[in-house]
Motif scaffolding. Structure first.
Motif, short mmCIF file in Angstrom:
data_model
loop_
_atom_site.label_atom_id
_atom_site.label_comp_id
_atom_site.label_asym_id
_atom_site.label_seq_id
_atom_site.Cartn_x
_atom_site.Cartn_y
_atom_site.Cartn_z
N ILE A 237 0.86 -1.19 0.00
CA ILE A 237 0.00 0.00 0.00
C ILE A 237 0.89 1.24 0.00
O ILE A 237 1.77 1.39 0.85
CB ILE A 237 -0.94 0.03 1.22
CG1 ILE A 237 -1.84 -1.22 1.23
CG2 ILE A 237 -1.80 1.30 1.20
CD1 ILE A 237 -2.70 -1.33 2.48
N MET A 238 0.64 2.11 -0.97
CA MET A 238 1.41 3.34 -1.13
C MET A 238 0.43 4.51 -1.25
O MET A 238 -0.71 4.33 -1.68
CB MET A 238 2.29 3.27 -2.37
CG MET A 238 3.02 1.97 -2.58
SD MET A 238 4.26 1.60 -1.34
CE MET A 238 5.63 2.60 -1.95
N GLU A 239 0.90 5.70 -0.91
CA GLU A 239 0.11 6.91 -1.12
C GLU A 239 0.95 7.92 -1.91
O GLU A 239 2.10 8.17 -1.56
CB GLU A 239 -0.35 7.51 0.20
CG GLU A 239 -1.40 6.64 0.88
CD GLU A 239 -2.04 7.26 2.10
OE1 GLU A 239 -3.05 6.71 2.56
OE2 GLU A 239 -1.54 8.31 2.58
N ARG A 240 0.32 8.46 -2.96
CA ARG A 240 1.02 9.36 -3.86
C ARG A 240 0.35 10.73 -3.87
O ARG A 240 -0.87 10.83 -3.98
CB ARG A 240 1.02 8.79 -5.28
CG ARG A 240 1.95 9.53 -6.24
CD ARG A 240 1.88 8.90 -7.62
NE ARG A 240 0.85 9.52 -8.46
CZ ARG A 240 0.42 9.01 -9.61
NH1 ARG A 240 0.90 7.87 -10.05
NH2 ARG A 240 -0.50 9.65 -10.31
N VAL A 241 1.15 11.76 -3.78
CA VAL A 241 0.69 13.14 -3.96
C VAL A 241 1.47 13.71 -5.14
O VAL A 241 2.70 13.57 -5.20
CB VAL A 241 0.90 13.99 -2.70
CG1 VAL A 241 0.40 15.41 -2.93
CG2 VAL A 241 0.20 13.36 -1.50
N THR A 242 0.75 14.34 -6.06
CA THR A 242 1.35 14.74 -7.33
C THR A 242 1.26 16.25 -7.52
O THR A 242 0.22 16.86 -7.27
CB THR A 242 0.67 14.00 -8.50
OG1 THR A 242 0.86 12.60 -8.32
CG2 THR A 242 1.26 14.42 -9.83
N ILE A 243 2.35 16.82 -7.97
CA ILE A 243 2.46 18.27 -8.20
C ILE A 243 2.17 18.56 -9.67
O ILE A 243 2.77 17.95 -10.56
CB ILE A 243 3.87 18.77 -7.82
CG1 ILE A 243 4.16 18.44 -6.36
CG2 ILE A 243 4.01 20.26 -8.07
CD1 ILE A 243 5.53 17.85 -6.14
N ALA A 244 1.27 19.48 -9.92
CA ALA A 244 0.89 19.83 -11.29
C ALA A 244 2.06 20.46 -12.02
O ALA A 244 2.91 21.15 -11.43
CB ALA A 244 -0.30 20.78 -11.28
N GLY A 245 2.11 20.23 -13.33
CA GLY A 245 3.18 20.77 -14.16
C GLY A 245 2.66 21.74 -15.20
O GLY A 245 1.59 22.34 -15.04
N ASP A 246 3.40 21.87 -16.29
CA ASP A 246 3.00 22.76 -17.37
C ASP A 246 3.02 21.99 -18.69
O ASP A 246 3.38 20.83 -18.74
CB ASP A 246 3.88 24.00 -17.44
CG ASP A 246 5.37 23.66 -17.47
OD1 ASP A 246 5.71 22.48 -17.72
OD2 ASP A 246 6.19 24.57 -17.25
N ARG A 247 2.60 22.66 -19.75
CA ARG A 247 2.48 21.99 -21.03
C ARG A 247 3.86 21.74 -21.63
O ARG A 247 4.69 22.65 -21.71
CB ARG A 247 1.65 22.83 -22.00
CG ARG A 247 1.30 22.07 -23.27
CD ARG A 247 0.21 22.74 -24.08
NE ARG A 247 -0.19 21.86 -25.18
CZ ARG A 247 -1.14 20.95 -25.12
NH1 ARG A 247 -1.81 20.79 -23.98
NH2 ARG A 247 -1.44 20.19 -26.14
N PRO A 248 4.15 20.51 -22.05
CA PRO A 248 5.45 20.21 -22.66
C PRO A 248 5.67 21.01 -23.93
O PRO A 248 4.73 21.28 -24.71
CB PRO A 248 5.34 18.71 -22.96
CG PRO A 248 4.32 18.18 -22.03
CD PRO A 248 3.32 19.31 -21.90
N TYR A 249 6.93 21.39 -24.17
CA TYR A 249 7.30 22.14 -25.36
C TYR A 249 8.69 21.71 -25.78
O TYR A 249 9.43 21.10 -25.01
CB TYR A 249 7.24 23.64 -25.11
CG TYR A 249 8.21 24.13 -24.04
CD1 TYR A 249 9.51 24.51 -24.39
CD2 TYR A 249 7.84 24.20 -22.71
CE1 TYR A 249 10.41 24.95 -23.43
CE2 TYR A 249 8.74 24.63 -21.73
CZ TYR A 249 10.01 25.00 -22.10
OH TYR A 249 10.92 25.42 -21.16
N PHE A 250 9.04 22.06 -27.00
CA PHE A 250 10.39 21.82 -27.49
C PHE A 250 10.96 23.14 -27.97
O PHE A 250 10.32 23.88 -28.72
CB PHE A 250 10.39 20.81 -28.65
CG PHE A 250 11.74 20.67 -29.30
CD1 PHE A 250 12.76 19.97 -28.66
CD2 PHE A 250 12.00 21.24 -30.53
CE1 PHE A 250 14.02 19.86 -29.25
CE2 PHE A 250 13.25 21.14 -31.13
CZ PHE A 250 14.28 20.43 -30.48
N THR A 251 12.19 23.43 -27.54
CA THR A 251 12.90 24.63 -27.98
C THR A 251 14.11 24.22 -28.79
O THR A 251 14.99 23.53 -28.28
CB THR A 251 13.36 25.47 -26.76
OG1 THR A 251 12.21 25.80 -25.97
CG2 THR A 251 14.04 26.74 -27.22
N ALA A 252 14.16 24.63 -30.03
CA ALA A 252 15.21 24.16 -30.94
C ALA A 252 16.58 24.58 -30.50
O ALA A 252 17.56 23.87 -30.73
CB ALA A 252 14.92 24.67 -32.35
#
Length: 284
Positions: free
Chosen positions: A267-282
Motif C-alpha cells: 500500500i502506497m500513497e502518492r501526492v502529485t504536483i501539477a506541471g505545465d504543457r510540454p514544449y520543445f525549444t530548438a
C-alpha cells in the motif's frame, strides 16, 4: 553521465543509487520543512531526477500533502474516489485480490494537457520482499540516440491517451474518458522547463501514435523508443522500507513498479504536483 558526489547541500547528504539517476537524501526531516530544505530538495531533484527519503516514520498524511504543496499546485487523479478525504492523495493498494498493474515504464499522466511536474510516493504497508520501484533517465535516453534520429524526433509530436490504461482500470468507455480528458499532442522530445535538457518524452503506457506517420511505421519507431527506458545503464532501483518516500521528476524520467509480490500486500500513497504543457525549444 556521472554525478558529482561532493556534498553540495546543508540539510542532507546525497547517497547515489547509480551513476545515471537517483540519490537518497540522508538526514532530511520532512515533518517540518523550511524554505532552505525545500530549495535544496528542488535542486537535488533537478540534479538526480529522483530523490529518496528514509526513516520518515513520524510523517503524517497531512505533512506529506504539505511537503508536496511546497513545490507547486497539487492535482487530483481521476482514479481517486470522489468521497475520499484528502483528494490530493492517490492510494495505490494491492494484495490477494488485486495484483499490481503499474509494471510498465511510464511518466505519470502524460495524457493531461499539462502533465505533472513530479510525484511524491510514501510507503504505507510493504511486503517483506519485492515491490521495488525502478527509475530510468530519459535525458540519457535522448543523448545516446544517433544524431540523425535526434534531428528527426525533434520535429515530431505524439498523441497521449488516458484510455490506453484507464478505460479498463476504471471500467469506463474510452469516449466518456475522452470527454473529460481528450487525447493530447506533445513533442516526442521535450525541453525540460528548469534545466533546458532535452528529454525523450514517449512512454509505452500512454503514448498512442506519432502524428502524421503511417501507423505501422509509428508503431515500429515507438517500440524502439519505448525500449530505451529498459536499458540498465540508465536506471536505478529503490528498495522500499517503512518510512520511505520517493520524489521523482516526471519531466525527466520514467518509472516502473515491480509487481513481484503477489499475493502480499503493498500500500502506497502518492501526492502529485501539477506541471505545465510540454514544449520543445530548438536552440535549447
Amino acid at each position: 553521465m556521472a554525478f558529482d558526489a561532493e556534498p553540495d547541500f546543508t540539510r542532507f547528504t546525497p547517497h547515489l543509487l547509480s551513476p545515471a539517476i537517483g540519490a537518497e537524501l540522508l538526514g532530511a526531516d520532512l515533518t517540518n520543512p523550511d524554505d532552505t530544505l525545500i530549495s535544496e530538495v528542488r535542486a537535488a531533484l533537478l540534479k538526480y531526477q529522483v530523490v529518496f527519503f528514509r526513516d520518515q516514520h513520524d510523517l503524517t498524511r497531512q505533512q506529506h500533502i504539505d511537503f508536496a504543496r511546497a513545490f507547486g499546485e497539487l492535482e487530483i487523479h481521476p482514479a481517486t474516489p470522489k468521497d475520499q478525504p484528502n483528494p490530493e492523495v492517490l492510494r495505490i493498494a494491492h494484495g490477494p485480490n488485486s495484483k499490481g498493474q503499474e509494471n510498465n515504464w511510464h511518466s505519470d499522466v502524460t495524457w493531461r494537457a499539462e502533465p505533472s511536474l513530479g510525484s511524491i510516493l510514501r510507503a504505507i504497508e510493504l511486503p517483506k520482499i519485492g515491490g521495488d520501484t525502478l527509475f530510468s533517465n530519459m535525458v540519457m535516453a535522448y543523448e545516446d540516440l544517433s544524431e540523425e534520429l535526434k534531428e528527426r524526433l525533434c520535429n515530431m509530436t505524439a498523441i497521449h491517451d488516458i484510455a490506453r490504461v484507464f478505460a479498463k482500470r476504471l471500467g469506463k468507455d474510452p469516449t466518456s474518458l475522452h470527454e473529460r480528458f481528450p487525447p493530447q499532442e506533445h513533442p516526442v522530445i521535450r525541453t525540460h522547463p528548469e534545466t533546458d535538457a532535452r528529454v525523450l518524452y514517449v512512454n509505452i503506457a500512454f503514448t498512442d501514435h506519432i502524428v502524421g506517420m503511417d501507423r505501422a511505421e509509428s508503431d515500429a519507431l515507438l517500440q524502439y523508443l519505448y525500449h530505451r527506458a529498459w536499458l540498465p545503464e540508465y536506471q536505478c532501483r529503490f528498495r522500499w522500507a517503512p518510512g520511505s518516500l520517493a520524489f521523482w521528476d516526471n519531466r525527466a524520467c520514467q518509472h516502473y513498479a515491480a509487481s513481484d509480490y503477489f499475493p502480499n500486500i503493498r500500500i502506497m500513497e502518492r501526492v502529485t504536483i501539477a506541471g505545465d504543457r510540454p514544449y520543445f525549444t530548438a536552440n535549447a
